[in-house]
Design an enzyme around this catalytic site. Structure first.
Site, PDB file in Angstrom:
ATOM      1  N   ASP A  80      10.652 -35.196 -22.207  1.00 34.83           N
ATOM      2  CA  ASP A  80      10.504 -36.252 -23.214  1.00 34.83           C
ATOM      3  C   ASP A  80       9.282 -37.111 -22.881  1.00 34.83           C
ATOM      4  OD1 ASP A  80      11.962 -37.205 -20.912  1.00 34.83           O
ATOM      5  OD2 ASP A  80      12.467 -39.021 -22.015  1.00 34.83           O
ATOM      6  N   GLU A 144      14.371 -38.917 -19.749  1.00 32.07           N
ATOM      7  CA  GLU A 144      13.938 -39.681 -18.580  1.00 32.07           C
ATOM      8  C   GLU A 144      13.383 -41.047 -18.973  1.00 32.07           C
ATOM      9  OE1 GLU A 144      11.491 -41.231 -15.288  1.00 32.07           O
ATOM     10  OE2 GLU A 144      10.797 -40.737 -17.286  1.00 32.07           O
TER      11      GLU A 144
HETATM   12 ZN   LIG Z   1       7.452 -39.522 -16.331  1.00 37.49          ZN
END
Ligand SMILES: [Zn+2]
Length: 434
Positions: A80, A144
């Site tokens: 992501d 994340e």
């Molecule tokens: Zn990163």
């Protein structure tokens, strides 16, 4: 051994493909990118699983089994990205175009580049028939950038047996630093903790047309703000900045003097190293009255506070009091996450040093930490024996060129650095798993 030019071409191609999947988080939407990576690694001989906490946002766990019983090495990354406003960019952020020797696009540094280099390295090793003593894992997480609740946190909790490893290579450092004629590559072995808090001041309400009829809580924030503008808590030495300063040729024993010395030679080094040397206090949000004509009885100030690895609330409070004094405010911690670290001297560090010695013999390797944090934190917490490092080596683009592009406009990565990093991962796999 895979041929370097071929590794560079393949990493570039994978990165371009990855950038073209829009995985801006939120919402993330990682499914298509993860299926592409799964198919790539499956074709090379990996056993692959997509594990999702929520529909459409899978994590990828790819495993190459060996025949011996050596350690498990995990090449880790997240797919992501943060958002990108095309209006601020000179190229389409999802084009993955190659221009001026760089691949451009959101994620080109953070961190589709590393994912591409890890997958290219793993794929070429497996396709050549190489098999690990132990196991090689490639774990690519979702989510994340928004706290990892559907990514690493969930994976380490719900599927611990599938992602347990002895060594992990993830994001966090690796760009070269040039300083006083030295060349240093950082390896991120630690992440700071997050202890964000709200300060509240108290007074008495009254009509704003008669200033002294009340007791204005908002103006009581002024000395607190001024104190944090004037100074940060006193510096304290820990293993990571000690290693980094030593590699830069600076005596770390007196941290304040070390930062002055670094600042004289290159202020940018001082700005980046100083936060590793202690608790930091950054006020970011303030509020007082809800009405412009009412003197506030209460005002509040939010402060982003980061604390060195291993230290907790007591330590944070001690340093906050050192800057703000003891009176005139009350405090509530909004977040309390203790940072963690891996040891510096390990077989993984040896493998990284061995590779740097071969490809850039005049350069040094230093341990360093991150003021922010990455997925490595969740692995260290779930598996205390796991040595987790951040290492994506770059030498075309140095730390000071790369830093402003991460989460910024015109994010890009030199093609030469992609091949460089993939070569590092091939070497690390062979060193640790042969
Ligand atoms: Zn990163």
């Amino acid at each position: 051994m895979p041929e370097p030019a071929q590794l560079e071409r393949r990493t570039t191609e994978l990165l371009q493909r990855l950038i073209r999947f829009n995985t801006v988080n939120p919402p993330g939407n990682e499914q298509a990118a993860q299926e592409f990576l799964r198919d790539t690694l499956m074709a090379a001989g990996f056993e692959c699983e997509l594990l999702a906490a929520v529909e459409g946002r899978p994590n990828l766990v790819a495993r190459l089994r060996g025949d011996g019983d050596g350690p498990t090495l995990c090449l880790c990354g997240h797919v992501d990205t943060v958002l990108a406003d095309p209006g601020d960019w000179s190229l389409d952020p999802w084009s993955g175009e190659v221009k001026d020797g760089c691949v451009w696009g959101r994620g080109a540094l953070d961190m589709k580049s590393q994912v591409a280099a890890e997958v290219a390295a793993a794929e070429s090793l497996a396709a050549d028939g190489w098999r690990p003593a132990g196991e090689l894992l490639v774990v690519i997480t979702a989510d994340e950038e928004a706290g990892a609740e559907q990514g690493a946190q969930w994976l380490c909790r719900e599927h611990a047996d599938k992602v347990r490893c002895d060594f992990m290579v993830n994001e966090g450092a690796g760009e070269i630093v040039h300083f006083n004629g030295r060349r240093v590559y950082g390896v991120c072995v630690a992440e700071k903790g997050v202890f964000r808090f709200t300060l509240t001041t108290h007074g008495e309400a009254g009509h704003a047309s008669i200033p002294r009829i009340g007791d204005n809580a908002l103006t009581k924030l002024a000395p607190l703000l001024q104190a944090m503008r004037d100074r940060q808590p006193s510096l304290e030495l820990s293993p990571e900045p000690e290693s980094l300063l030593t590699a830069l040729g600076i005596d770390p024993s007196d941290p304040e003097a070390a930062i002055r010395e670094a600042g004289k030679a290159d202020p940018r080094v001082a700005v980046l190293v100083e936060p590793l040397l202690g608790v930091t206090l950054t006020p970011t949000m303030a509020s007082g009255s809800d009405k412009i004509n009412v003197i506030p009885a209460q005002a509040s100030l939010k402060v982003d506070c980061r604390v060195p690895p291993g230290l907790g609330r007591e330590h944070a409070l001690e340093k906050i009091t050192e800057v703000l004094g003891e009176d005139g405010w009350s405090i509530d911690f909004n977040e309390q996450v203790v940072g963690n670290r891996s040891p510096i001297e390990t077989p993984l560090m040896d493998a990284i040093r061995g590779w740097i010695n071969r490809v850039d013999p005049d350069a040094a390797v230093a341990a360093t930490g991150l003021p922010g944090f990455t997925d490595s934190r969740w692995w260290r917490e779930a598996f205390p024996e796991c040595v987790a490092y951040g290492f994506f080596p770059q030498r075309e683009m140095d730390l000071f060129e790369a830093s402003p592009l991460v989460h910024g406009a015109d994010e890009r990565v030199p093609v030469a650095d992609l091949g460089f990093a993939a070569d590092a991962y091939v070497h690390i796999c062979r060193e640790l798993l042969s």
